[in-house]
Every structure is written in C-alpha cells, then in structure tokens.
Design a protein around this motif. Structure first.
Motif, mmCIF file in Angstrom:
data_model
loop_
_atom_site.group_PDB
_atom_site.id
_atom_site.type_symbol
_atom_site.label_atom_id
_atom_site.label_comp_id
_atom_site.label_asym_id
_atom_site.label_seq_id
_atom_site.Cartn_x
_atom_site.Cartn_y
_atom_site.Cartn_z
ATOM 1 N N THR A 64 -1.835 3.419 5.036
ATOM 2 C CA THR A 64 -0.983 4.603 4.905
ATOM 3 C C THR A 64 -1.442 5.478 3.746
ATOM 4 O O THR A 64 -1.506 6.712 3.862
ATOM 5 N N ILE A 65 -1.768 4.847 2.619
ATOM 6 C CA ILE A 65 -2.285 5.595 1.459
ATOM 7 C C ILE A 65 -3.577 6.312 1.840
ATOM 8 O O ILE A 65 -3.764 7.504 1.535
ATOM 9 N N GLN A 66 -4.483 5.600 2.511
ATOM 10 C CA GLN A 66 -5.736 6.233 2.934
ATOM 11 C C GLN A 66 -5.475 7.405 3.873
ATOM 12 O O GLN A 66 -6.140 8.445 3.762
ATOM 13 N N ILE A 67 -4.549 7.258 4.793
ATOM 14 C CA ILE A 67 -4.244 8.324 5.744
ATOM 15 C C ILE A 67 -3.779 9.584 5.017
ATOM 16 O O ILE A 67 -4.194 10.704 5.357
ATOM 17 N N VAL A 68 -2.944 9.416 3.994
ATOM 18 C CA VAL A 68 -2.476 10.562 3.204
ATOM 19 C C VAL A 68 -3.658 11.287 2.569
ATOM 20 O O VAL A 68 -3.761 12.525 2.632
ATOM 21 N N PHE A 69 -4.571 10.528 1.957
ATOM 22 C CA PHE A 69 -5.722 11.141 1.291
ATOM 23 C C PHE A 69 -6.689 11.762 2.302
ATOM 24 O O PHE A 69 -7.294 12.798 2.024
ATOM 25 N N ILE A 70 -6.846 11.137 3.459
ATOM 26 C CA ILE A 70 -7.718 11.700 4.508
ATOM 27 C C ILE A 70 -7.148 13.022 4.999
ATOM 28 O O ILE A 70 -7.889 13.992 5.233
ATOM 29 N N LYS A 71 -5.828 13.102 5.166
ATOM 30 C CA LYS A 71 -5.197 14.343 5.606
ATOM 31 C C LYS A 71 -5.377 15.463 4.572
ATOM 32 O O LYS A 71 -5.545 16.633 4.927
ATOM 33 N N ILE A 72 -5.346 15.092 3.288
ATOM 34 C CA ILE A 72 -5.462 16.101 2.220
ATOM 35 C C ILE A 72 -6.910 16.516 1.984
ATOM 36 O O ILE A 72 -7.231 17.708 1.923
ATOM 37 N N PHE A 73 -7.812 15.523 1.859
ATOM 38 C CA PHE A 73 -9.189 15.803 1.441
ATOM 39 C C PHE A 73 -10.219 15.680 2.570
ATOM 40 O O PHE A 73 -11.405 15.920 2.348
ATOM 41 N N GLY A 74 -9.773 15.288 3.759
ATOM 42 C CA GLY A 74 -10.703 15.132 4.865
ATOM 43 C C GLY A 74 -11.242 13.716 4.942
ATOM 44 O O GLY A 74 -11.075 12.906 4.019
ATOM 45 N N TYR A 75 -11.921 13.444 6.056
ATOM 46 C CA TYR A 75 -12.468 12.094 6.261
ATOM 47 C C TYR A 75 -13.870 12.028 5.660
ATOM 48 O O TYR A 75 -14.857 12.453 6.272
ATOM 49 N N ASN A 76 -13.959 11.519 4.455
ATOM 50 C CA ASN A 76 -15.240 11.398 3.758
ATOM 51 C C ASN A 76 -15.136 10.323 2.685
ATOM 52 O O ASN A 76 -14.043 9.818 2.394
ATOM 53 N N VAL A 77 -16.269 9.981 2.108
ATOM 54 C CA VAL A 77 -16.317 8.933 1.087
ATOM 55 C C VAL A 77 -15.498 9.325 -0.139
ATOM 56 O O VAL A 77 -14.783 8.506 -0.722
ATOM 57 N N PHE A 78 -15.597 10.581 -0.532
ATOM 58 C CA PHE A 78 -14.898 11.035 -1.736
ATOM 59 C C PHE A 78 -13.404 10.791 -1.643
ATOM 60 O O PHE A 78 -12.781 10.291 -2.589
ATOM 61 N N SER A 79 -12.795 11.125 -0.503
ATOM 62 C CA SER A 79 -11.332 11.031 -0.387
ATOM 63 C C SER A 79 -10.848 9.593 -0.503
ATOM 64 O O SER A 79 -9.834 9.327 -1.161
ATOM 65 N N VAL A 80 -11.556 8.650 0.116
ATOM 66 C CA VAL A 80 -11.082 7.260 0.080
ATOM 67 C C VAL A 80 -11.440 6.568 -1.235
ATOM 68 O O VAL A 80 -10.711 5.676 -1.688
ATOM 69 N N ARG A 81 -12.535 6.977 -1.863
ATOM 70 C CA ARG A 81 -12.860 6.411 -3.175
ATOM 71 C C ARG A 81 -11.984 6.998 -4.278
ATOM 72 O O ARG A 81 -11.772 6.354 -5.315
ATOM 73 N N LEU A 82 -11.491 8.198 -4.068
ATOM 74 C CA LEU A 82 -10.621 8.824 -5.067
ATOM 75 C C LEU A 82 -9.358 7.990 -5.289
ATOM 76 O O LEU A 82 -8.826 7.937 -6.402
ATOM 77 N N ILE A 83 -8.887 7.335 -4.235
ATOM 78 C CA ILE A 83 -7.718 6.457 -4.354
ATOM 79 C C ILE A 83 -7.975 5.388 -5.410
ATOM 80 O O ILE A 83 -7.133 5.146 -6.290
ATOM 81 N N SER A 84 -9.142 4.757 -5.330
ATOM 82 C CA SER A 84 -9.485 3.697 -6.286
ATOM 83 C C SER A 84 -9.586 4.233 -7.696
ATOM 84 O O SER A 84 -9.134 3.588 -8.651
ATOM 85 N N LEU A 85 -10.162 5.422 -7.852
ATOM 86 C CA LEU A 85 -10.309 5.993 -9.184
ATOM 87 C C LEU A 85 -8.947 6.305 -9.799
ATOM 88 O O LEU A 85 -8.711 6.046 -10.984
ATOM 89 N N ILE A 86 -8.032 6.837 -8.999
ATOM 90 C CA ILE A 86 -6.688 7.143 -9.502
ATOM 91 C C ILE A 86 -5.970 5.866 -9.932
ATOM 92 O O ILE A 86 -5.343 5.821 -10.998
ATOM 93 N N PHE A 87 -6.079 4.809 -9.126
ATOM 94 C CA PHE A 87 -5.409 3.555 -9.488
ATOM 95 C C PHE A 87 -6.084 2.880 -10.675
ATOM 96 O O PHE A 87 -5.427 2.145 -11.426
ATOM 97 N N SER A 88 -7.378 3.123 -10.872
ATOM 98 C CA SER A 88 -8.031 2.580 -12.075
ATOM 99 C C SER A 88 -7.486 3.272 -13.321
ATOM 100 O O SER A 88 -7.292 2.637 -14.365
ATOM 101 N N LEU A 89 -7.226 4.565 -13.210
ATOM 102 C CA LEU A 89 -6.647 5.309 -14.331
ATOM 103 C C LEU A 89 -5.230 4.812 -14.634
ATOM 104 O O LEU A 89 -4.871 4.588 -15.800
ATOM 105 N N LEU A 90 -4.444 4.599 -13.591
ATOM 106 C CA LEU A 90 -3.093 4.055 -13.771
ATOM 107 C C LEU A 90 -3.148 2.643 -14.377
ATOM 108 O O LEU A 90 -2.307 2.278 -15.201
#
Length: 505
Positions: A62-88
C-alpha cells in the motif's frame, strides 16, 4: 545535519547499490495490485514459478502504491520510501539515545556513527522492507522505555498495535516482536516495574493482529497455511533446532567475509571488531554500574540484541539484509562505552570512528557510483518497446508495462510442466528475449549457482538451440553491473547482454 544526510543520499539513491531483482519483484506486485485494485493478485512475471496470494506485506505494498501514484513507476519512487524511513529512524534513534544517556553529545555521536555506517546506508537505498522494520523497532523501543516508569494498559495496547501493524510490512516482524518479549519479562521478574497482565495485554493485542492477517490471507487463498509453509521449506524454515543454531555461525562468517549470492554484501569487518568490544565492555560495566536507570536501559538494549539473533535462528532464513536490525543497538553500546572516557579522549575516539566508518562507506560505495541503471534500460529501449512481451531478467521490469515481462525463474519448471522451451516462448507470445551472459556463466559453473535461476541444465541446450535457429540477434551491449546478478562478479568485467527478436512460428 539530517537535511544534509537526506540530500546527499537522495543524489545517489539510484546509484548505490545496484538495482536488485527483489526491488522490481516487490514493486511489480505493487503495480499489479494497483492496476487490478485487488490485493489477491500475484506477480505477473511468474507463471510456472508458483505463487499464492497472502495478506502479509499488504501495508508495505500500500505504501509503495501511494508513492508510485505520486512519483510514477520507477526505481526512484520506491527507493525514496526507504530513504524517508531511514531519516525517521535516525530521528527516533537520537531520541532513544537521549532517553538512555540524558546527553545530547553522546546521542549526537551515536546518531552520526549510525548515519555513516554502510550497512545502514545500504538499507536506506534498497527498496525492500528492512529499513521500515528498523524504524518500527527503534520507535517501539523509544515508546516502551519512555513510558516504562508509568506504564498503563493503553501503552501495552499501543505497543501491540505498533508491532502488530508491522506484520503487514514483512514476516520478519516476528523478529521485532521478540525484543519486547524479553524486555517485558525482564521488567516483570527483575525490575518488577511491570506486571504479568501487561505482557498478556501486549501479547493479546499482537495475537489479534496476527489473526486478522491470517483470516485475510485465508480469504485470498483457502490453502494459505499449506502454500505458505511449502514456500518456507525452500529456505529451511522447518529445519530442526540444532541445524538452525549451527547455521548462525555460517551466517556471520559469510557477512564477515562478504560471501553472498545476488545480494550486495558490504565490507563490515570493522564493525565485527567494534561491536563485540562494545558488547563486552557493556556487559562488564553492567555488573559495576550503580545508576539504576542507565543499567536497566542498557540491559534492555543487550537483551534486544540477543532476542533479534534468537529470532533470526527461529525463522532460519539467514537473509543478509536482516543484519541491519542489530546495528543501531550496537551503536548505542558503542556510545555507552565512549561515555566512560574523559571528554578529550572521547572526542578523539569519536572522530576516529567517524573517519573510519565514513571511509569504509566511501570505499564500499565507489565501485557503484558510476552504475547507471538508466543506461541499461536505454539500451533495451533501442530495440524493445515498453509494451512488447519479453523473457528477461526481472531487474529490468521497471522499463516494461505491467504483464509484459516473464522472468527466467520460470524456466526451471518447464520439465515439471512437460513444456519445451520453444513451446513456452510461442505459447506466451514472447517477442523478444533479453539474454544476459550470466546465463552461460551459471550453466558452465553448475551446480554452484543453481540457486539463482534453478538448475539450468534441464533447459539450457534447448534455449541455446532456439536462440540460434528461431531468433535474430538485433542488439548487443556491455554492462558491468546488469549483465550479471551474482554479487561477487559484478563490476569485475564487461558482461554482454544480447537481445533476440523471436521469429514468427
């Protein structure tokens, strides 16, 4: 400092490490769920490789789907999730350290050390679930220890809720639950700050969530228990206890020597020296220290390390990526060790540790900084369109439209289904075959790498014959990173990738 950390890592988000097929595997399923609006679907790139739906990981998708809808289907959008959670994770790691040490300086040192660590950075650049689970672990520990002196019924429920929700991220949530079991028992029987009813409420809350995921999984697949257990058998989940315990030594030796299959395994030999020293010092100090608050909280950290290792043994998968769970805990022990030095000495040691860790990260990262995934996809795009049906390595799935790629893992089941390679190609209307040189390497070194695509022996000759007689070579290019999935051989030479156009039947 966290902003600088975020920006630097954002720049190199798609550069380090190389794109692994696990990333396109997970995101590909998320895309299929999104396009079908149905969580009971399975991966489109597997047909002979049997897959069954389940509810575990549904929150992650579900989290990935949200990011794919916002940033498109690409490596950047799904890896951005990991980067945000690393910051948190770093934010709550700092708060956890402040809670334990009551010192801004020690908390800052520990956070900087963790942020420089290559294993942590690797997890924050990898579109899998480990870094999200790490955040949940750090946040859960902070929540628990902050409220420990005045724990109420609602706190047990909230903690059970936090860990319960994590089941929807990954089955490794079981590993996360064990540290809290150990800490609960420690505070029930040793410190006597909690009562047995607190543990029961936490356990019941967690059980309710687990039951909900099971019920939902049974709704998706009535044979969920059988199918999920069969899948677990492949990874030794049901080995006997003695076998699993024996494997933990091999697991750590492989990490120490950087032995891996297709996963990137950084050089962490320095951490293998630093962490045991910090653990030994902390254990000795726990017998001496008189300050009850710090003693209880450091004991909780040590118990969490033990619990995570027990969890890894019980599950028995020994996935290299799960090792990151213990890294923040060990950096807390490193900071605790530093707290016993005088200020000048503490500063010098801290600076030295930062230099070594940062140097190690740069050393580990440099071979992949020039890795360009887009170049790989651009070469494919020269002759293959996004909506062409292909047989290819799953790591290029980000380029293709949904349901247009079939992965090489399917081929090992040709014999079982009594299908020839030629029949498989024509029955699936495959138009192009993207053939990496690693297929020849795996066949020529069999059975060493049979775990990558299965035993290639059963279909390799038919496949080569089909490529020579029923296909036309339309493009060929070299790629040091994406012509080979086996980590130890990546970047060692130019690996060729050939694209064949399938002739009409």
């Amino acid at each position: 400092l966290l902003f600088i950390y975020f920006i630097i890592n954002l720049v190199y988000l798609t550069k380090f490490p190389f794109i692994h097929s696990d990333e396109s595997w997970l995101s590909g399923l998320s895309r299929n769920i999104m396009e079908n609006r149905d969580y009971s679907v399975t991966e489109t790139f597997f047909d002979l490789f049997e897959r069954h739906p389940h509810a575990i990981k549904c929150i992650f998708h579900t989290i990935q789907i949200v990011f794919i809808k916002i940033f498109g289907y690409n490596v950047f959008s799904v890896r951005l999730i990991s980067l945000i959670f690393s910051l948190l994770s770093l934010i709550y790691f700092y708060r956890l350290c402040r809670l334990i040490f009551q010192s801004e300086v020690l908390s800052f040192i520990a956070t900087v050390l963790l942020s420089f660590d290559v294993q942590f950075i690797y997890a924050s650049h990898f579109a899998r679930q480990e870094i999200i689970l790490l955040f949940i672990l750090v946040f859960g520990l902070f929540y628990f220890l902050k409220r420990l002196d005045s724990f109420a019924t609602k706190n047990n429920i909230v903690l059970g809720l936090i860990i319960g929700l994590s089941i929807g991220i990954h089955p490794n949530s079981f590993i996360l639950s064990l540290p809290f079991v150990f800490i609960y028992l420690y505070n029930i029987f040793i410190t006597k700050k909690l009562k047995i009813k607190d543990f029961i409420i936490y356990g019941l809350t967690l059980t309710v969530f687990a039951a909900l995921y099971v019920v939902l999984s049974l709704h998706f697949d009535p044979n969920f228990f059988y199918n999920y257990s069969k899948y677990g058998e492949q990874f030794g989940v049901f080995y006997d206890a003695s076998s699993k315990i024996g494997q933990i030594k091999k697991f750590y030796l492989k990490l120490y020597y950087g032995v891996s299959g297709t996963y990137y395994t950084p050089n962490i030999k320095f951490q293998f020296l630093l962490f045991p020293l910090a653990l030994i010092f902390s254990l000795i100090k726990l017998f001496i220290i008189k300050i009850r608050r710090i003693k209880e909280r450091i004991t909780s950290i040590v118990l969490s390390i033990v619990a995570i290792n027990i969890g890894i043994i019980i599950i028995g998968r020994y996935n290299q990526t799960s090792i990151v769970f213990i890294f923040p805990l060990f950096y807390i022990l490193v900071a605790y060790t530093l707290s016993n030095f005088k200020n000048n000495c503490k500063t010098l040691i801290s600076i030295a540790l930062c230099i070594v860790l940062l140097g190690s990260t740069v050393y580990n990262s440099l071979p992949y900084i020039h890795n360009n995934y887009n170049n790989y996809l651009n070469e494919i795009s020269k002759v293959v369109r996004k909506n062409d049906k292909v047989l290819a390595n799953l790591d290029c799935e980000f380029y293709f439209d949904n349901d247009k790629l079939l992965d090489y893992r399917n081929l090992t089941y040709l014999k079982k289904n009594n299908i020839t390679f030629e029949e498989y190609i024509y029955d699936n209307d495959i138009e192009f075959i993207i053939y990496p040189e690693e297929m020849d390497f795996i066949y020529n070194t069999r059975p060493v790498w049979n775990g990558v695509y299965g035993n290639t022996y059963y279909y390799y000759a038919d496949m080569k014959n089909f490529l020579e007689n029923k296909c036309n070579l339309v493009h060929e290019f070299k790629d040091k990173t994406y012509g080979m999935r086996i980590a130890r051989y990546i970047n060692k030479k130019d690996w060729f990738i050939k694209i064949y156009k399938v002739q009409e039947n």
